[in-house]
Design an enzyme around this catalytic site. Structure first.
Site, PDB file in Angstrom:
ATOM      1  N   ASN A  80       0.871  -1.171   0.000  1.00 26.63           N
ATOM      2  CA  ASN A  80       0.000   0.000   0.000  1.00 26.63           C
ATOM      3  C   ASN A  80       0.904   1.216   0.000  1.00 26.63           C
ATOM      4  O   ASN A  80       1.388   1.644   1.054  1.00 26.63           O
ATOM      5  CB  ASN A  80      -0.925  -0.014   1.214  1.00 26.63           C
ATOM      6  CG  ASN A  80      -1.891   1.165   1.232  1.00 26.63           C
ATOM      7  OD1 ASN A  80      -1.795   2.088   0.428  1.00 26.63           O
ATOM      8  ND2 ASN A  80      -2.822   1.142   2.162  1.00 26.63           N
ATOM      9  N   LYS A  87       3.052   0.980   3.386  1.00 28.15           N
ATOM     10  CA  LYS A  87       2.581  -0.067   4.280  1.00 28.15           C
ATOM     11  C   LYS A  87       2.701  -1.404   3.554  1.00 28.15           C
ATOM     12  O   LYS A  87       2.484  -1.476   2.340  1.00 28.15           O
ATOM     13  CB  LYS A  87       1.117   0.178   4.682  1.00 28.15           C
ATOM     14  CG  LYS A  87       0.906   1.395   5.545  1.00 28.15           C
ATOM     15  CD  LYS A  87      -0.578   1.692   5.737  1.00 28.15           C
ATOM     16  CE  LYS A  87      -1.284   0.593   6.502  1.00 28.15           C
ATOM     17  NZ  LYS A  87      -2.716   0.924   6.742  1.00 28.15           N
ATOM     18  N   ARG A 122      -2.621  -2.084  -3.458  1.00 25.95           N
ATOM     19  CA  ARG A 122      -3.802  -1.237  -3.300  1.00 25.95           C
ATOM     20  C   ARG A 122      -3.676  -0.061  -4.263  1.00 25.95           C
ATOM     21  O   ARG A 122      -2.659   0.642  -4.290  1.00 25.95           O
ATOM     22  CB  ARG A 122      -3.894  -0.709  -1.875  1.00 25.95           C
ATOM     23  CG  ARG A 122      -5.089   0.229  -1.674  1.00 25.95           C
ATOM     24  CD  ARG A 122      -4.838   1.221  -0.577  1.00 25.95           C
ATOM     25  NE  ARG A 122      -5.992   2.101  -0.365  1.00 25.95           N
ATOM     26  CZ  ARG A 122      -5.902   3.317   0.141  1.00 25.95           C
ATOM     27  NH1 ARG A 122      -4.724   3.792   0.496  1.00 25.95           N
ATOM     28  NH2 ARG A 122      -6.980   4.060   0.296  1.00 25.95           N
ATOM     29  N   HIS A 181     -12.694   3.195   0.114  1.00 30.66           N
ATOM     30  CA  HIS A 181     -12.712   2.201   1.197  1.00 30.66           C
ATOM     31  C   HIS A 181     -13.413   0.913   0.749  1.00 30.66           C
ATOM     32  O   HIS A 181     -13.884   0.134   1.567  1.00 30.66           O
ATOM     33  CB  HIS A 181     -13.427   2.733   2.455  1.00 30.66           C
ATOM     34  CG  HIS A 181     -12.742   3.870   3.123  1.00 30.66           C
ATOM     35  ND1 HIS A 181     -13.435   4.890   3.740  1.00 30.66           N
ATOM     36  CD2 HIS A 181     -11.432   4.162   3.290  1.00 30.66           C
ATOM     37  CE1 HIS A 181     -12.585   5.769   4.244  1.00 30.66           C
ATOM     38  NE2 HIS A 181     -11.359   5.349   3.989  1.00 30.66           N
ATOM     39  N   LEU A 198     -15.581   3.781   9.930  1.00 30.69           N
ATOM     40  CA  LEU A 198     -15.398   5.016  10.683  1.00 30.69           C
ATOM     41  C   LEU A 198     -14.000   5.079  11.266  1.00 30.69           C
ATOM     42  O   LEU A 198     -13.666   4.345  12.192  1.00 30.69           O
ATOM     43  CB  LEU A 198     -16.436   5.105  11.812  1.00 30.69           C
ATOM     44  CG  LEU A 198     -17.907   4.955  11.409  1.00 30.69           C
ATOM     45  CD1 LEU A 198     -18.808   5.013  12.635  1.00 30.69           C
ATOM     46  CD2 LEU A 198     -18.301   6.017  10.388  1.00 30.69           C
ATOM     47  N   ASN A 209     -10.283   7.982  10.775  1.00 34.94           N
ATOM     48  CA  ASN A 209      -9.989   9.379  10.470  1.00 34.94           C
ATOM     49  C   ASN A 209     -10.662   9.765   9.168  1.00 34.94           C
ATOM     50  O   ASN A 209     -11.176  10.863   9.004  1.00 34.94           O
ATOM     51  CB  ASN A 209      -8.480   9.611  10.390  1.00 34.94           C
ATOM     52  CG  ASN A 209      -8.145  11.094  10.371  1.00 34.94           C
ATOM     53  OD1 ASN A 209      -8.614  11.863  11.198  1.00 34.94           O
ATOM     54  ND2 ASN A 209      -7.349  11.511   9.402  1.00 34.94           N
ATOM     55  N   ARG A 255     -11.709  16.065   7.216  1.00 31.33           N
ATOM     56  CA  ARG A 255     -12.486  16.384   6.009  1.00 31.33           C
ATOM     57  C   ARG A 255     -13.904  16.778   6.388  1.00 31.33           C
ATOM     58  O   ARG A 255     -14.491  16.218   7.300  1.00 31.33           O
ATOM     59  CB  ARG A 255     -12.530  15.184   5.053  1.00 31.33           C
ATOM     60  CG  ARG A 255     -11.184  14.745   4.529  1.00 31.33           C
ATOM     61  CD  ARG A 255     -11.350  13.591   3.564  1.00 31.33           C
ATOM     62  NE  ARG A 255     -10.076  12.967   3.230  1.00 31.33           N
ATOM     63  CZ  ARG A 255      -9.861  11.657   3.229  1.00 31.33           C
ATOM     64  NH1 ARG A 255     -10.839  10.817   3.546  1.00 31.33           N
ATOM     65  NH2 ARG A 255      -8.674  11.173   2.904  1.00 31.33           N
ATOM     66  N   ARG A 305     -10.484   9.943  20.766  1.00 26.15           N
ATOM     67  CA  ARG A 305     -10.175   9.722  22.182  1.00 26.15           C
ATOM     68  C   ARG A 305      -9.932  11.045  22.894  1.00 26.15           C
ATOM     69  O   ARG A 305     -10.422  11.269  24.012  1.00 26.15           O
ATOM     70  CB  ARG A 305      -8.962   8.799  22.310  1.00 26.15           C
ATOM     71  CG  ARG A 305      -9.203   7.383  21.813  1.00 26.15           C
ATOM     72  CD  ARG A 305      -7.921   6.611  21.652  1.00 26.15           C
ATOM     73  NE  ARG A 305      -7.075   7.187  20.600  1.00 26.15           N
ATOM     74  CZ  ARG A 305      -5.946   6.625  20.144  1.00 26.15           C
ATOM     75  NH1 ARG A 305      -5.531   5.484  20.672  1.00 26.15           N
ATOM     76  NH2 ARG A 305      -5.250   7.196  19.186  1.00 26.15           N
ATOM     77  N   GLU A 339      -7.984  -5.000   5.463  1.00 30.05           N
ATOM     78  CA  GLU A 339      -7.842  -4.676   4.048  1.00 30.05           C
ATOM     79  C   GLU A 339      -6.696  -5.429   3.402  1.00 30.05           C
ATOM     80  O   GLU A 339      -6.767  -5.807   2.229  1.00 30.05           O
ATOM     81  CB  GLU A 339      -7.673  -3.165   3.885  1.00 30.05           C
ATOM     82  CG  GLU A 339      -8.914  -2.386   4.283  1.00 30.05           C
ATOM     83  CD  GLU A 339      -8.740  -0.883   4.188  1.00 30.05           C
ATOM     84  OE1 GLU A 339      -9.023  -0.331   3.120  1.00 30.05           O
ATOM     85  OE2 GLU A 339      -8.317  -0.271   5.191  1.00 30.05           O
TER      86      GLU A 339
END
Length: 401
Positions: free
Chosen positions: A7, A14, A95, A184, A213, A215, A245, A288, A388
């Protein structure tokens, strides 16, 4: 079969190495700050197993090729690796964010596919070029290894025209392919498949609303196992409120800001993508921190949570209307999996829709798939950790077969 999942982001890389026979994650890692004066790579071998080990290095990565070379060194190193040589890698799954209308399913990468991804860069100028760099470097370093592109937009390709078209002059769609694509998709497809299994139904028998859900946030309406609508649009900016966003806003806000504030399009784009959402309302985008601030009486933090939950509820109502009888709500990603407060508030006062959450079952973070609906709830409420990388590996394997 061992599949290497890549990715590639604009300044990050990643990766995961998976053994598809056993289902084990052999190695997972992240290269950060590519192109900066100093970067960082961290890798876990056999995560979650008794033999888990971790290695971290701080080193400069001038480009993605340097990052990939370091990854190969770590994965195959005598002290840091899990395989002896890259020849043990049977395939690579990449990806890719945007496939446009020319690449609508996972596909084996060749020169023609690379060119089509490049042609779609105008639809995803931040992500596709970075994805391409990862592909090009991997093709250079893993000569002869089959490589597959898996698209974020793939799961949403089943949307009907009335869902994906925008009410703007049709010629703009013909000329520029302006339409809703959604993102997504790999995550939405994975949790939809897992939800069907949890419900004891075939994939083509389930009606779901899936809530990714984190960031970045997106939702999808799934009817008969297929996506019929999704909240993100031409870009990942549309839909529900997110970390930084805005999600859906009145488009006339843009020329209003240009006139009243003298802002140019680049400045407005930065505001809507990087300074809005939760961060725009209360200055924080980690839920958080926002909960902690709200508990201490921070009114803007409380407002941010109220707005976040309210917009999600509105999408649930809209998607309930088009899916028909709903089998389940499915929460996933960072907030969806770990934030019991958001889950509880999203489901609160939806009993008239047959949605009733059990506070005890909802409590805490969910590291494994869990049903959290109350006894008697007509609609299941599921928390399913997304994966994913596994979904990309499975798609890669499917293409090769």
């Amino acid at each position: 079969m061992k599949i290497f999942v890549v990715n590639s982001g604009s300044s990050s890389l990643k990766y995961q190495l998976l053994d598809m026979e056993s289902g084990a994650v052999m190695a997972t890692g992240l290269v950060e700050r590519i192109g900066d004066a100093m970067g960082k790579v961290s890798q876990k071998n056999w995560p979650g197993a008794e033999r888990e080990t971790e290695v971290e290095r701080e080193v400069a990565f001038p480009n993605h090729r340097a990052a990939m070379l370091t990854v190969v060194e770590l994965v195959t190193g005598a002290e840091t690796g899990v395989i002896a040589t890259t020849s043990e890698i049977d395939a690579i799954g990449h990806r890719v964010v945007q496939g446009g209308e020319t690449l609508f399913k996972s596909t084996l990468i060749d020169d023609d596919v690379v060119e089509k991804i490049r042609e779609n860069c105008h639809l995803s100028p931040l992500h596709n070029p970075a994805n391409l760099v990862g592909i090009e470097v991997a093709r250079e370093l893993f000569v002869g290894v089959p490589q597959v592109a898996v698209f974020d937009t793939e799961f949403h390709q089943t949307m009907p025209a009335e869902a994906f078209m925008y009410p703007i002059p049709y010629k703009l769609y013909e000329d520029l392919k302006i339409r809703r694509y959604g993102f997504h998709g790999t995550s939405h497809r994975y949790v939809a498949q897992q939800a069907a299994a949890m419900l004891g139904k075939a994939e083509d028998e389930v009606n779901l609303v899936t809530l990714h859900l984190g960031n970045g946030c997106s939702m999808a309406a799934v009817r008969g196992g297929k996506c019929i609508d999704t909240s993100m649009g031409l870009t990942p900016l549309a839909g529900v409120m997110m970390g930084t966003r805005s999600g859906d806003i009145d488009p006339a806000i843009i020329p209003f800001l240009m006139k009243e504030k003298g802002l140019n399009m680049g400045e407005i784009d930065d505001i809507l993508n990087k300074q809005s959402g939760l961060k725009g309302i209360c200055g924080m985008n980690d839920m958080r921190d926002i909960h902690a601030a709200a508990e201490k009486g921070d009114k803007k933090a409380a407002l941010a949570v109220d707005m976040f939950v309210y917009r999600i509820k509105k999408y649930i109502g809209a998607y309930y209307a088009v899916t028909g009888p709903l089998d389940a709500l499915v929460f996933t990603a960072g907030i969806g999996e770990n934030d019991e407060i958001v889950r509880a508030r999203v489901c609160a006062n939806l009993e008239h829709l047959g949605i009733s959450i059990d506070p005890a079952r909802n409590a805490g973070r969910k590291k494994v798939a869990t049903a959290i609906q109350a006894d008697g709830s007509k609609v299941a409420i599921l928390v399913i950790p997304t994966n994913e990388e596994l979904a990309i590996a499975k798609a890669t394997l499917s293409v090769l077969k």
